[in-house]
Design an enzyme around this catalytic site. Structure first.
Site, PDB file in Angstrom:
ATOM      1  CG  HIS A   1       1.980   7.693   0.511  1.00 42.93           C
ATOM      2  ND1 HIS A   1       1.367   8.912   0.267  1.00 42.93           N
ATOM      3  CD2 HIS A   1       1.006   6.847   0.917  1.00 42.93           C
ATOM      4  CE1 HIS A   1       0.073   8.797   0.540  1.00 42.93           C
ATOM      5  NE2 HIS A   1      -0.174   7.569   0.920  1.00 42.93           N
TER       6      HIS A   1
ATOM      7  CE  LYS B   1      -2.626   9.279  -2.688  1.00 39.99           C
ATOM      8  NZ  LYS B   1      -2.934   8.113  -1.867  1.00 39.99           N
TER       9      LYS B   1
ATOM     10  CG  HIS C   1      -1.854   1.159   1.244  1.00 38.92           C
ATOM     11  ND1 HIS C   1      -3.127   1.103   0.714  1.00 38.92           N
ATOM     12  CD2 HIS C   1      -1.708   2.428   1.719  1.00 38.92           C
ATOM     13  CE1 HIS C   1      -3.718   2.281   0.868  1.00 38.92           C
ATOM     14  NE2 HIS C   1      -2.872   3.095   1.475  1.00 38.92           N
TER      15      HIS C   1
END
Length: 290
Positions: free
Chosen positions: A177, A223, A161
């Site tokens: 990220h 995003k 993730h």
């Protein structure tokens, strides 16, 4: 641990120690160059349209030879193609992929960054002092598979993730990220950088900043904003978010720290005994109030 609010001095001191220990952090303008371009605009919730305020890529240059010559990065990069990024689709971990997970953990545990993090966590009674037991703890936090979507199989883990990225029902981007993954996805035309996120035009970040708020599309999905460290080593990110995860029992932890020139909000969500997500939010840099 309190959510948000005032600067956490103890964690700020610790994270600055990790920052100083991060000898594998790449140097902006030398090891890589970014091109910030325009300030990204508002994207409505659920929308997959964003005005492109950046015609060019975020990364103009990355010294890949240097990147791949550093053991922790090399092992990290080998993990990025190990996942099915659609949630709801069960992950199948091969013996080779499990071996790659262990090689990565072995490499980062040899760094001063992770040794410092381990020492702190032992002092707080949150981690075993034995390095092999600590490695097992890290494996469970980051690599143990779990169900992210109800009714599905074991389709996710913290590492996937946070560092690789996922898509939910083909409608939204989750996670992603990490700057190395961003660069590699951008290099292969899978990511379209839309611009940096800031509260006002006067708050333009610098191209040597090591933390950015970004807007991008990936796999055709937008995003609206995602926080990311830039140039830091994978061991630094893993250490930071492991510490915050272990020193708090809250479902969501948000802590404000001052690291180097950056005022950051570091956010960690739990998924049982594992990381659900974790990311930095840039509050200010170079003494600018964003």
């Amino acid at each position: 641990m309190a959510r948000g609010g005032d600067v956490n001095q103890e964690l700020s001191e610790l994270l600055n120690e990790l920052w100083r220990s991060d000898v594998n952090r790449l140097k902006p303008g030398t090891d890589y160059t970014i091109n910030l371009q325009g300030r990204a605009g508002y994207v409505a919730r659920g929308s997959n349209y964003a005005r492109d305020k950046a015609r060019e890529s975020l990364f103009s240059y990355v010294n890949e030879d240097k990147l791949k010559s550093i053991e922790t990065y090399a092992h990290f990069i080998s993990l990025l193609d190990n996942y099915e990024t659609s949630t709801g689709v069960s992950e199948i971990v091969t013996s080779e992929e499990m071996r790659e997970n262990h090689l990565f953990l072995d490499a980062i545990l040899e760094t001063d960054v992770m040794k410092c993090a381990h020492k702190y966590l032992v002092s707080k009674g949150q981690s075993p002092s034995d390095p092999m037991q600590f490695k097992r703890q890290l494996y469970d936090i980051w690599f143990r598979l779990y169900h992210r979507e109800r009714g599905g199989g074991e389709d996710s883990c913290g590492f996937e993730h946070v560092f690789v990225g996922e898509t939910k029902y083909g409608r939204e981007v989750m996670g992603l990220h990490n700057w190395v993954q961003f660069y590699l996805q951008e290099k292969h035309d899978h990511i379209d950088y839309k611009g940096y996120k800031a509260r006002a035009n006067k708050d333009t970040p610098d191209e040597d900043d090591h933390v950015l708020n970004l807007q991008f599309s990936w796999k055709g999905l937008v995003k609206p904003v995602g926080g990311s460290f830039i140039g830091v080593s994978p061991e630094f990110e893993l250490a930071v978010f492991t510490i915050i995860f272990l020193v708090s029992t809250e479902k969501m932890t948000s802590v404000v720290v001052k690291v180097d020139e950056y005022m950051l909000e570091l956010v960690v969500y739990r998924h049982g005994r594992a990381i659900g997500t974790s990311f930095p939010k840039l509050i200010s840099s170079n003494n600018k109030d964003l």
